[in-house]
Motif scaffolding. Sequence first.
Motif, PDB file in Angstrom:
ATOM      1  N   MET A   1       0.854  -1.195   0.000  1.00  0.00           N
ATOM      2  CA  MET A   1       0.000   0.000   0.000  1.00  0.00           C
ATOM      3  C   MET A   1       0.881   1.234   0.000  1.00  0.00           C
ATOM      4  O   MET A   1       1.801   1.368   0.799  1.00  0.00           O
ATOM      5  N   ASN A   2       0.607   2.147  -0.909  1.00  0.00           N
ATOM      6  CA  ASN A   2       1.397   3.359  -1.028  1.00  0.00           C
ATOM      7  C   ASN A   2       0.753   4.467  -0.197  1.00  0.00           C
ATOM      8  O   ASN A   2      -0.313   4.978  -0.524  1.00  0.00           O
ATOM      9  N   VAL A   3       1.387   4.809   0.921  1.00  0.00           N
ATOM     10  CA  VAL A   3       0.858   5.837   1.818  1.00  0.00           C
ATOM     11  C   VAL A   3       1.417   7.191   1.414  1.00  0.00           C
ATOM     12  O   VAL A   3       2.636   7.349   1.292  1.00  0.00           O
ATOM     13  N   HIS A   4       0.536   8.152   1.203  1.00  0.00           N
ATOM     14  CA  HIS A   4       0.983   9.477   0.780  1.00  0.00           C
ATOM     15  C   HIS A   4       0.387  10.510   1.724  1.00  0.00           C
ATOM     16  O   HIS A   4      -0.834  10.638   1.842  1.00  0.00           O
ATOM     17  N   VAL A   5       1.241  11.206   2.442  1.00  0.00           N
ATOM     18  CA  VAL A   5       0.815  12.244   3.381  1.00  0.00           C
ATOM     19  C   VAL A   5       1.487  13.546   2.989  1.00  0.00           C
ATOM     20  O   VAL A   5       2.686  13.579   2.704  1.00  0.00           O
ATOM     21  N   GLU A   6       0.707  14.613   2.947  1.00  0.00           N
ATOM     22  CA  GLU A   6       1.244  15.916   2.585  1.00  0.00           C
ATOM     23  C   GLU A   6       1.820  16.609   3.827  1.00  0.00           C
ATOM     24  O   GLU A   6       1.157  16.688   4.866  1.00  0.00           O
ATOM     25  N   PHE A   7       3.067  17.114   3.727  1.00  0.00           N
ATOM     26  CA  PHE A   7       3.702  17.885   4.794  1.00  0.00           C
ATOM     27  C   PHE A   7       4.061  19.260   4.255  1.00  0.00           C
ATOM     28  O   PHE A   7       4.300  19.438   3.055  1.00  0.00           O
ATOM     29  N   SER A   8       4.108  20.210   5.146  1.00  0.00           N
ATOM     30  CA  SER A   8       4.608  21.529   4.748  1.00  0.00           C
ATOM     31  C   SER A   8       6.097  21.413   4.437  1.00  0.00           C
ATOM     32  O   SER A   8       6.776  20.500   4.931  1.00  0.00           O
ATOM     33  N   PRO A   9       6.652  22.296   3.595  1.00  0.00           N
ATOM     34  CA  PRO A   9       8.078  22.191   3.251  1.00  0.00           C
ATOM     35  C   PRO A   9       8.994  22.191   4.470  1.00  0.00           C
ATOM     36  O   PRO A   9       9.992  21.454   4.495  1.00  0.00           O
ATOM     37  N   GLU A  10       8.682  22.979   5.488  1.00  0.00           N
ATOM     38  CA  GLU A  10       9.542  23.023   6.665  1.00  0.00           C
ATOM     39  C   GLU A  10       9.492  21.693   7.432  1.00  0.00           C
ATOM     40  O   GLU A  10      10.519  21.174   7.868  1.00  0.00           O
ATOM     41  N   LEU A  11       8.278  21.153   7.581  1.00  0.00           N
ATOM     42  CA  LEU A  11       8.135  19.897   8.313  1.00  0.00           C
ATOM     43  C   LEU A  11       8.709  18.716   7.523  1.00  0.00           C
ATOM     44  O   LEU A  11       9.244  17.767   8.104  1.00  0.00           O
ATOM     45  N   LEU A  12       8.607  18.789   6.199  1.00  0.00           N
ATOM     46  CA  LEU A  12       9.091  17.694   5.354  1.00  0.00           C
ATOM     47  C   LEU A  12      10.586  17.457   5.547  1.00  0.00           C
ATOM     48  O   LEU A  12      11.049  16.319   5.499  1.00  0.00           O
ATOM     49  N   VAL A  13      11.341  18.535   5.787  1.00  0.00           N
ATOM     50  CA  VAL A  13      12.777  18.395   6.018  1.00  0.00           C
ATOM     51  C   VAL A  13      13.035  17.510   7.230  1.00  0.00           C
ATOM     52  O   VAL A  13      13.848  16.575   7.187  1.00  0.00           O
ATOM     53  N   TYR A  14      12.336  17.765   8.327  1.00  0.00           N
ATOM     54  CA  TYR A  14      12.523  16.971   9.538  1.00  0.00           C
ATOM     55  C   TYR A  14      12.016  15.532   9.368  1.00  0.00           C
ATOM     56  O   TYR A  14      12.621  14.591   9.892  1.00  0.00           O
ATOM     57  N   VAL A  15      10.922  15.385   8.624  1.00  0.00           N
ATOM     58  CA  VAL A  15      10.392  14.035   8.385  1.00  0.00           C
ATOM     59  C   VAL A  15      11.404  13.210   7.593  1.00  0.00           C
ATOM     60  O   VAL A  15      11.671  12.040   7.912  1.00  0.00           O
ATOM     61  N   ASN A  16      11.991  13.799   6.547  1.00  0.00           N
ATOM     62  CA  ASN A  16      12.975  13.085   5.739  1.00  0.00           C
ATOM     63  C   ASN A  16      14.193  12.685   6.569  1.00  0.00           C
ATOM     64  O   ASN A  16      14.710  11.564   6.447  1.00  0.00           O
ATOM     65  N   LEU A  17      14.650  13.597   7.419  1.00  0.00           N
ATOM     66  CA  LEU A  17      15.806  13.273   8.257  1.00  0.00           C
ATOM     67  C   LEU A  17      15.463  12.165   9.255  1.00  0.00           C
ATOM     68  O   LEU A  17      16.282  11.262   9.506  1.00  0.00           O
ATOM     69  N   LEU A  18      14.251  12.230   9.811  1.00  0.00           N
ATOM     70  CA  LEU A  18      13.840  11.196  10.764  1.00  0.00           C
ATOM     71  C   LEU A  18      13.729   9.833  10.084  1.00  0.00           C
ATOM     72  O   LEU A  18      14.187   8.820  10.635  1.00  0.00           O
ATOM     73  N   VAL A  19      13.135   9.804   8.904  1.00  0.00           N
ATOM     74  CA  VAL A  19      12.995   8.533   8.181  1.00  0.00           C
ATOM     75  C   VAL A  19      14.372   7.980   7.809  1.00  0.00           C
ATOM     76  O   VAL A  19      14.626   6.772   7.919  1.00  0.00           O
ATOM     77  N   SER A  20      15.286   8.859   7.375  1.00  0.00           N
ATOM     78  CA  SER A  20      16.640   8.423   7.048  1.00  0.00           C
ATOM     79  C   SER A  20      17.319   7.820   8.274  1.00  0.00           C
ATOM     80  O   SER A  20      17.994   6.781   8.198  1.00  0.00           O
ATOM     81  N   LEU A  21      17.132   8.472   9.410  1.00  0.00           N
ATOM     82  CA  LEU A  21      17.695   7.960  10.658  1.00  0.00           C
ATOM     83  C   LEU A  21      17.101   6.602  11.014  1.00  0.00           C
ATOM     84  O   LEU A  21      17.825   5.665  11.408  1.00  0.00           O
ATOM     85  N   MET A  22      15.783   6.448  10.864  1.00  0.00           N
ATOM     86  CA  MET A  22      15.122   5.203  11.236  1.00  0.00           C
ATOM     87  C   MET A  22      15.499   4.061  10.293  1.00  0.00           C
ATOM     88  O   MET A  22      15.581   2.906  10.712  1.00  0.00           O
ATOM     89  N   SER A 113      18.844   6.656   2.127  1.00  0.00           N
ATOM     90  CA  SER A 113      18.610   7.984   2.689  1.00  0.00           C
ATOM     91  C   SER A 113      18.555   9.040   1.593  1.00  0.00           C
ATOM     92  O   SER A 113      17.763   9.991   1.664  1.00  0.00           O
ATOM     93  N   LEU A 114      19.378   8.880   0.574  1.00  0.00           N
ATOM     94  CA  LEU A 114      19.314   9.792  -0.577  1.00  0.00           C
ATOM     95  C   LEU A 114      17.973   9.650  -1.293  1.00  0.00           C
ATOM     96  O   LEU A 114      17.406  10.645  -1.772  1.00  0.00           O
ATOM     97  N   MET A 115      17.455   8.418  -1.373  1.00  0.00           N
ATOM     98  CA  MET A 115      16.144   8.211  -1.993  1.00  0.00           C
ATOM     99  C   MET A 115      15.054   8.950  -1.230  1.00  0.00           C
ATOM    100  O   MET A 115      14.147   9.535  -1.831  1.00  0.00           O
ATOM    101  N   VAL A 116      15.135   8.923   0.091  1.00  0.00           N
ATOM    102  CA  VAL A 116      14.142   9.635   0.902  1.00  0.00           C
ATOM    103  C   VAL A 116      14.166  11.122   0.572  1.00  0.00           C
ATOM    104  O   VAL A 116      13.119  11.747   0.362  1.00  0.00           O
ATOM    105  N   GLY A 117      15.361  11.696   0.502  1.00  0.00           N
ATOM    106  CA  GLY A 117      15.467  13.104   0.182  1.00  0.00           C
ATOM    107  C   GLY A 117      15.017  13.445  -1.216  1.00  0.00           C
ATOM    108  O   GLY A 117      14.582  14.570  -1.493  1.00  0.00           O
ATOM    109  N   ALA A 118      15.104  12.457  -2.133  1.00  0.00           N
ATOM    110  CA  ALA A 118      14.694  12.684  -3.522  1.00  0.00           C
ATOM    111  C   ALA A 118      13.197  12.498  -3.730  1.00  0.00           C
ATOM    112  O   ALA A 118      12.706  12.657  -4.850  1.00  0.00           O
TER     113      ALA A 118
END
Length: 427
Positions: A1-22, A113-118
């Motif tokens: 299942m492809n989950v798609h959630v919209e984040f604001s640009p500022e929040l998306l930065v932190y989400v990407n870093l958190l996902v990369s860390l996890m 992690s690069l994929m997450v940022g892309a």
Amino acid sequence: MNVHVEFSPELLVYVNLLVSLMIGALIGLERGWSSREDANGTNHIGGIRTFSLIGLLGGVSSLLSQALGWWLPVVALAGIAILLAVSYAARLRRHGDLSMTTHIALLLVFCLSLMVGAGFMNEAIAVAVATAVILSLKPVLHSWVQRLTGEELRAALGLLVLSFLVLPVLPNRGFGPWQAINPYAIWWMVVLVAGISFVGYVAVKVAGARKGLVLTSFFAGMVSSTALTLQFSRMARNAEPEMQRWLCVGVLVACATVYPRMLLIASIVNIEVPFTLWPVFALMAGITLLPALFYWRGAPREAMVQHEYLPNPLDLSSALLFGVLLGAIMFLAKALLALFGTSGLFVLAGLSGISDVDAINLSFSRMALEGLPLETAVRGITLAVAVNSVVKGGLAIFANGAGLSWRVAAPLFLVAVAGLGVMWWLV
């Protein structure tokens, strides 16, 4: 299942870093757990902290590349690769360890992690989970490789070549009278049947005889219930009465496996066929399993039966022979339908059921898409299965004599009569 959630640009930065860390933490957790008993540190290249930091480094590199350019992640990746190469050389010199699994996993974490940022967050998470699973399955995978014979490996590779190199170039259109021979369709169905059979073959090899006769007989039925019936009937001839009961259970379970297997194969070709067939096949499977349950209740709790007799479904010669058989049945079905109508198809179904039910199942399911009445297709398939059940019952009597012959043959004969009667009454 492809989950798609919209984040604001500022929040998306932190989400990407958190996902990369996890992602790094997930794979690092598995690597750390795998090396927890490594006293001398031979295999301990990095654990949850190192992998988490590599994941975070990938996320930061991807973020900074948006301002500084694409070269930054490339330089970071090259730096990590150099460090890992130095580490590998030192471990090889010190311990003689040739394993590169953890090094590759570290590089993969950085790339994920690069994929997450892309913007490929879902894909990166899926790959990370798959990577952790593969890493954790080292003992199981090595055990499978040890059990794999050279003949099985060569057969599997040969079929893969024919499937992914030859299949795409085969013409996908009919040839000959009545346009009955479609090379692409025939070989695609050969690959389908071989693939499903191979799942059962591998399951038997992996489970082994000590995992339970019922389980291994179920998967053996996915390969060849006829082969199992013949072999178990022979074994029962000189077996003790307690073991004979287990052999009866094994034969009937394998024969009952035919019905879900055929429904699965038919559903891939024509979904309407299993929707019509399933009530009849459920009845036939139930009649087969009821005596198996009775024998199982009175059998000893432990039994061990070897399954080396099962044919390799990826044997290239067997696959080609099935392809020829399938092509011949598809041609004869079209010819008999044109010359004699549906009565000719039923004769063909009965004759085909003597040796094989997959070919007639595939042929009639496909013909139902091309104009053959659905009721004719399902009646023909049921007739073939009924004849096949009678043949297996006869084999049990012929190969066994007195051991399990009629205890197996009687339910199989009853299944044939009940299946045909119910099918002609329902349809």
